[in-house]
Design a protein around this motif. Structure first.
Motif, mmCIF file in Angstrom:
data_model
loop_
_atom_site.group_PDB
_atom_site.id
_atom_site.type_symbol
_atom_site.label_atom_id
_atom_site.label_comp_id
_atom_site.label_asym_id
_atom_site.label_seq_id
_atom_site.Cartn_x
_atom_site.Cartn_y
_atom_site.Cartn_z
ATOM 1 N N ILE A 195 91.144 10.508 -9.822
ATOM 2 C CA ILE A 195 91.764 11.729 -10.039
ATOM 3 C C ILE A 195 91.539 12.016 -11.451
ATOM 4 N N LEU A 196 90.673 13.158 -11.510
ATOM 5 C CA LEU A 196 90.373 13.770 -12.903
ATOM 6 C C LEU A 196 90.869 15.311 -12.879
ATOM 7 N N THR A 197 91.034 15.808 -14.101
ATOM 8 C CA THR A 197 91.273 17.134 -14.309
ATOM 9 C C THR A 197 90.281 17.794 -15.327
ATOM 10 N N ILE A 198 89.586 18.734 -14.540
ATOM 11 C CA ILE A 198 88.491 19.657 -15.213
ATOM 12 C C ILE A 198 88.830 20.925 -15.419
ATOM 13 N N VAL A 199 88.515 21.333 -16.609
ATOM 14 C CA VAL A 199 88.744 22.722 -17.112
ATOM 15 C C VAL A 199 87.248 23.529 -16.973
ATOM 16 N N PRO A 200 87.223 24.361 -15.999
ATOM 17 C CA PRO A 200 85.734 24.775 -15.988
ATOM 18 C C PRO A 200 85.672 25.755 -17.084
ATOM 19 N N SER A 228 74.511 14.625 -8.810
ATOM 20 C CA SER A 228 72.975 14.290 -9.265
ATOM 21 C C SER A 228 72.678 14.042 -10.748
ATOM 22 N N MET A 229 73.256 15.054 -11.430
ATOM 23 C CA MET A 229 72.992 15.138 -12.805
ATOM 24 C C MET A 229 74.246 15.997 -13.514
ATOM 25 N N VAL A 230 74.560 15.352 -14.662
ATOM 26 C CA VAL A 230 75.711 16.161 -15.297
ATOM 27 C C VAL A 230 75.235 16.560 -16.685
ATOM 28 N N GLN A 231 75.234 17.854 -16.988
ATOM 29 C CA GLN A 231 74.934 18.556 -18.207
ATOM 30 C C GLN A 231 75.762 17.928 -19.535
ATOM 31 N N PRO A 232 75.018 17.353 -20.506
ATOM 32 C CA PRO A 232 75.917 16.936 -21.597
ATOM 33 C C PRO A 232 76.634 17.949 -22.246
ATOM 34 N N GLY A 233 77.648 17.560 -22.716
ATOM 35 C CA GLY A 233 78.770 18.649 -23.267
ATOM 36 C C GLY A 233 79.348 19.567 -22.381
ATOM 37 N N SER A 234 79.206 19.531 -20.958
ATOM 38 C CA SER A 234 79.722 20.363 -19.956
ATOM 39 C C SER A 234 81.122 19.965 -19.671
ATOM 40 N N ALA A 235 81.411 20.940 -18.686
ATOM 41 C CA ALA A 235 83.263 20.837 -18.216
ATOM 42 C C ALA A 235 83.242 19.285 -17.528
#
Length: 380
Positions: free
Chosen positions: A205-210, A148-155
């Protein structure tokens, strides 16, 4: 700064910890006892606690039910067992075969294995029933895995996640609800994750680094975990029938067990510090804290700890149920019992390993409650 919740008193913490341990000991050892009775095995004693007996009674089958002085543990003693390896005493070996028929050591290998495995199995079953009870009474959380929301600058933002994306899978594991995302990311150590999202009618497909962050549970306990920086929509709670509740209880128990196994693997491989594992003192502290939040929080923590107890007891370490099962597997392959001396050495080494680990974890516990800092201040 967020105000911390009040810490429960020492007496309350000890009482609730002893209560939880006593309940889970009865559950775990009850699994061994019931399986033993099912196969007609003679049982000398069912004990809660160790050390000197405080009180007890004998049932009509000759089993002594007793509560001992030190209430942290318990055991079932099968007739004729000489030690933790269930080796028969010389007196038992001298008995005629007919008189040894109802002893644990005389039972077929598959029956002995079931008796040993019944302890951890009933720990898992106990947790499943608790979780199923919660789901029947309170409903089951089933929030759609939609961002619902993505924090700016987040992973998540750096990886290209946008509001409205549906998380389909993470590292090959299907995601059915938003809660699955939280559970998966929480045990991350910051390694890249392969995330499949659904957007505009197609998968991507995305690659996310937590990001690795530290959070406070309200009592001052700090945990280190992964974070994507996304928010869920309105939380959805579904009403379920008993069969669905049990199914969800089984599914969540499997998921929690997998998380425990992943965390242990991370510690062994060096991805996570041993300092992040708690020992008996830390467990006691958290038990009191959870109990101070109410009966439901205490019962929920008991279910989680029951799963931990079941998992730990299945580890292939002599002295634990898993160690017994490994020796039984070797016996099945060799088609003959393992030598008494080998069993003794195995259990001695297992005991030493467990005591060493307990000492390390207790050292960590003392550090987490500030003992070493205070001692350093006194000495400086």
């Amino acid at each position: 700064m967020t105000e911390l919740l009040p810490q429960p008193g020492l007496g309350f913490t000890l009482l609730t910890y002893i209560l939880m341990v006593a309940v889970l000991v009865v559950v775990h050892e009850g699994g061994h006892y019931l399986a033993g009775r099912m196969f007609g095995i003679k049982i000398d004693a069912f004990a809660v606690g160790f050390g000197r007996e405080l009180f007890g009674w004998n049932d009509k089958r000759g089993t002594r039910w007793k509560v001992n002085l030190v209430p942290l543990g318990g055991y079932v003693k099968f007739t004729g067992d000489m030690n933790e390896a269930s080796q028969p005493s010389p007196e038992v070996l001298a008995l005629p075969a007919a008189e040894r028929a109802d002893l644990f050591v005389s039972k077929p290998l598959w029956q002995r294995a079931i008796v040993v495995a019944a302890g951890p199995a009933i720990n898992f079953a106990f947790a499943i029933l608790i979780l199923a009870g919660f789901y029947m009474a309170l409903g089951h959380p089933l929030t759609p895995p939609v961002v619902s929301m993505v924090q700016p600058g987040s992973a998540a933002a750096k990886a290209g996640i946008v509001a409205g994306d549906r998380i389909v899978s993470i590292d090959g594991e299907a995601i059915g609800r938003f809660e699955d995302i939280v559970n998966t990311v929480m045990i991350s150590t910051g390694e890249p994750m392969r995330v499949v999202i659904a957007r505009g009618g197609s998968d991507k497909i995305l690659t996310i680094v937590p990001a690795m962050v530290k959070s406070n549970d309200g009592f001052g306990n700090i945990s280190r975990h992964g974070q994507l920086g996304i928010a869920r929509g309105d939380k959805v709670i579904e009403r379920v029938n008993p069969f669905e509740a049990v199914g969800y209880g089984i599914s969540d128990t499997i998921s929690i067990t997998g998380s425990i196994a992943s965390t242990l693997k991370q510690v062994v491989t060096g991805q996570r510090s041993l300092d992040e594992l708690g020992g008996p003192l830390k467990t006691g502290q958290v038990t009191g804290q959870q109990a101070s939040l109410g009966v439901l929080a205490f019962i929920a923590f008991m279910a989680f700890f029951s799963i931990n107890l079941g998992f730990i007891n299945l580890l292939p370490i002599p002295m634990l149920d898993g160690g017994h099962l490994v020796l039984y597997a070797v016996e099945a392959i060799r088609r003959q019992p393992i030598g008494a001396r080998v069993q003794e050495l195995a259990f001695m080494s297992g005991f030493a390993a467990l005591m060493t680990l307990m000492a390390v974890l207790t050292w960590n516990d003392l550090g987490s409650v500030g003992v070493w800092d205070r001692l350093s201040g006194w000495l400086s």
